[in-house]
Design an enzyme around this catalytic site. Structure first.
Site, mmCIF file in Angstrom:
data_model
loop_
_atom_site.group_PDB
_atom_site.id
_atom_site.type_symbol
_atom_site.label_atom_id
_atom_site.label_comp_id
_atom_site.label_asym_id
_atom_site.label_seq_id
_atom_site.Cartn_x
_atom_site.Cartn_y
_atom_site.Cartn_z
ATOM 1 N N GLN A 171 82.755 16.133 111.750
ATOM 2 C CA GLN A 171 81.889 14.958 111.874
ATOM 3 C C GLN A 171 81.881 14.194 110.550
ATOM 4 O O GLN A 171 81.012 14.386 109.716
ATOM 5 C CB GLN A 171 80.482 15.429 112.237
ATOM 6 C CG GLN A 171 79.505 14.334 112.512
ATOM 7 C CD GLN A 171 79.701 13.731 113.880
ATOM 8 O OE1 GLN A 171 80.091 14.407 114.818
ATOM 9 N NE2 GLN A 171 79.443 12.454 113.987
ATOM 10 N N PHE A 172 82.861 13.303 110.343
ATOM 11 C CA PHE A 172 82.946 12.571 109.079
ATOM 12 C C PHE A 172 81.731 11.683 108.847
ATOM 13 O O PHE A 172 81.378 11.369 107.711
ATOM 14 C CB PHE A 172 84.242 11.748 108.996
ATOM 15 C CG PHE A 172 84.217 10.455 109.758
ATOM 16 C CD1 PHE A 172 83.841 9.274 109.133
ATOM 17 C CD2 PHE A 172 84.575 10.407 111.097
ATOM 18 C CE1 PHE A 172 83.819 8.081 109.830
ATOM 19 C CE2 PHE A 172 84.556 9.232 111.793
ATOM 20 C CZ PHE A 172 84.180 8.051 111.158
ATOM 21 N N THR A 173 81.043 11.289 109.913
ATOM 22 C CA THR A 173 79.899 10.382 109.763
ATOM 23 C C THR A 173 78.718 11.028 109.041
ATOM 24 O O THR A 173 77.777 10.324 108.662
ATOM 25 C CB THR A 173 79.439 9.833 111.124
ATOM 26 O OG1 THR A 173 79.009 10.905 111.947
ATOM 27 C CG2 THR A 173 80.557 9.066 111.810
#
Length: 141
Positions: A74-76
């Site tokens: 989950q890069f966010t």
């Protein structure tokens, strides 16, 4: 590395109509974000924390009750929305750095004896879960 950990009663992830990871019953759904200075050592540290953190029913850990984990990149988690209306992703590591480190978290968990389901890196995923509590924790290593 940053993880958002939810105590759940079942979780799944679907990509293009196909279920790629799923478990039923008590466990953890873990969203993992990677930043630029993360290392395989930090991945191993996060895995140990996830395996032993006592947030399941009756203050048990996954290692205590052999509970499964669903781990999803989950890069966010490293998004920054302090300015303006559009978040920036500058603190998130690029895919070629992040993917092997998320894979290392999974590998370390499995080496500890965990049952681990995963999402698909970089894919448009649909994550479903039943949050038990609700109980959500942010872990930074």
């Amino acid at each position: 590395m940053r993880a958002v950990v939810q105590r759940v009663d079942g979780a799944s992830v679907v990509v293009a109509g196909e279920t790629v990871g799923e478990f039923v019953g008590e466990g953890l759904c873990v969203l993992v974000g990677v930043t630029h200075d993360d290392t395989p050592e930090k991945a191993a540290q996060l895995a140990r924390k996830l395996w032993s953190v006592r947030i399941l029913e009756a203050e048990k850990s996954c290692s205590d009750v052999a509970a499964p984990l669903l781990v999803i990149s989950q890069f966010t988690l490293y998004g920054d929305a302090r300015k303006g209306r559009r978040p920036t992703w500058n603190a998130a590591a690029p895919g070629e750095v992040a993917e092997p480190l998320v894979d290392e978290v999974v590998a370390q968990l499995r080496a500890l004896g965990a049952t681990v389901e995963t999402g698909r890196f970089g894919a448009d995923m649909r994550v479903s879960l039943t949050n038990h509590g609700p109980f959500t924790l942010v872990i930074d290593v």
